[in-house]
Design an enzyme around this catalytic site. Structure first.
Site, PDB file in Angstrom:
ATOM      1  N   GLY A 214       7.507  39.609  -9.678  1.00  0.00           N
ATOM      2  CA  GLY A 214       7.574  39.171 -11.073  1.00  0.00           C
ATOM      3  C   GLY A 214       9.018  39.148 -11.538  1.00  0.00           C
TER       4      GLY A 214
ATOM      5  CD  GLN B 172      13.467  41.439 -14.431  1.00  0.00           C
ATOM      6  OE1 GLN B 172      12.403  40.830 -14.399  1.00  0.00           O
ATOM      7  NE2 GLN B 172      13.790  42.361 -13.546  1.00  0.00           N
TER       8      GLN B 172
ATOM      9  CB  CYS C 273      12.237  46.912 -11.994  1.00  0.00           C
ATOM     10  SG  CYS C 273      12.882  45.725 -13.185  1.00  0.00           S
ATOM     11  CG  LEU C 274      13.236  41.740  -8.400  1.00  0.00           C
ATOM     12  CD1 LEU C 274      13.094  40.222  -8.490  1.00  0.00           C
ATOM     13  CD2 LEU C 274      13.524  42.157  -6.969  1.00  0.00           C
TER      14      LEU C 274
ATOM     15  CG  HIS D 241       7.183  45.745 -14.650  1.00  0.00           C
ATOM     16  ND1 HIS D 241       7.596  46.912 -14.068  1.00  0.00           N
ATOM     17  CD2 HIS D 241       8.277  44.924 -14.662  1.00  0.00           C
ATOM     18  CE1 HIS D 241       8.884  46.816 -13.759  1.00  0.00           C
ATOM     19  NE2 HIS D 241       9.322  45.617 -14.101  1.00  0.00           N
ATOM     20  CD  GLU D 242       7.912  41.003 -14.507  1.00  0.00           C
ATOM     21  OE1 GLU D 242       8.923  40.693 -15.169  1.00  0.00           O
ATOM     22  OE2 GLU D 242       7.967  41.659 -13.455  1.00  0.00           O
TER      23      GLU D 242
ATOM     24  CG  HIS E 163      11.362  43.050 -17.863  1.00  0.00           C
ATOM     25  ND1 HIS E 163      12.514  43.798 -17.789  1.00  0.00           N
ATOM     26  CD2 HIS E 163      10.763  43.177 -16.647  1.00  0.00           C
ATOM     27  CE1 HIS E 163      12.612  44.357 -16.582  1.00  0.00           C
ATOM     28  NE2 HIS E 163      11.557  43.997 -15.872  1.00  0.00           N
TER      29      HIS E 163
HETATM   30 ZN    ZN Z   1      11.141  44.595 -13.981  1.00  0.00          ZN
END
Ligand code: ZN
Length: 192
Positions: free
Chosen positions: A43, A48, A90-91, A132-133, A136
């Protein structure tokens, strides 16, 4: 386009709903999928990649041949039930994993890139990933949802990320906060 890492201030940006989907936005989405596959993520939210837009993308297998690509524009989570805990990464926090409590099931509505309304009732990994997304887009990070014990465990990794970030900024690779805020405001004005 690149993935920004904690503690980059754009990760704390709360995005406003998009009013317009144009060819450039579709191009941004395609670039984000490519970047997400390259980085082995499932995701990715627009902030991000340092963009102030209210959408995120998902592919639960990190592979378009194995699972569908999802784009959630202006998502709304309308119902949350139950509780489930599982490890998340998480990236924007490379190589860091920690257990996070989320709702077990969620109902989410959104629009896709073609302007069609999406309505899903989700559980399992899909439910976890959209929560999670979605966070963000609200400027909330998974480290905000850790237990005190889990937070202590990841603290050294967070300290390392902060050292790298402030070092990069000192070397001029990352703009000052004020410059970042005004750039986000300019981009936001184009589509919200
Ligand atoms: Zn993340």
């Amino acid at each position: 386009m690149r993935i920004i890492k904690y503690p980059h201030p754009t990760l704390r940006h709360k995005s406003k709903p998009l009013q317009r989907v144009d060819a450039e936005l579709k191009k941004i989405v395609a670039e984000m999928f490519a970047l997400m596959y390259e980085q082995k993520g499932i995701g990715l939210a627009a902030n991000q990649v340092d963009l102030p837009y209210r959408f995120f993308i998902l592919n639960l297998e990190n592979d378009p041949a194995k699972a569908p690509e999802h784009v959630f524009l202006n998502p709304v989570i309308s119902r949350r039930t139950g509780t489930a805990e599982a490890e998340e990464g998480c990236l924007s926090f490379p190589d860091m994993y920690a257990p996070v409590k989320r709702s077990a099931k969620v109902t989410i509505s959104a629009y896709d890139l073609q302007g069609r309304e999406i309505n899903y009732q989700l559980d399992g990994l899909f439910a976890r990933a959209v929560q999670h997304e979605y966070d963000h887009l609200e400027g909330i990070l998974f480290i905000d949802r850790l237990s005190p014990a889990a937070k202590m465990t990841v603290q050294p990794a967070l300290d390392d990320l902060e050292r790298v970030f402030y070092g990069d900024r000192q070397r001029g690779f990352i703009p000052e906060d004020g410059e970042i805020v005004s750039r986000l405001a300019e981009l936001e004005a184009l589509r919200t």
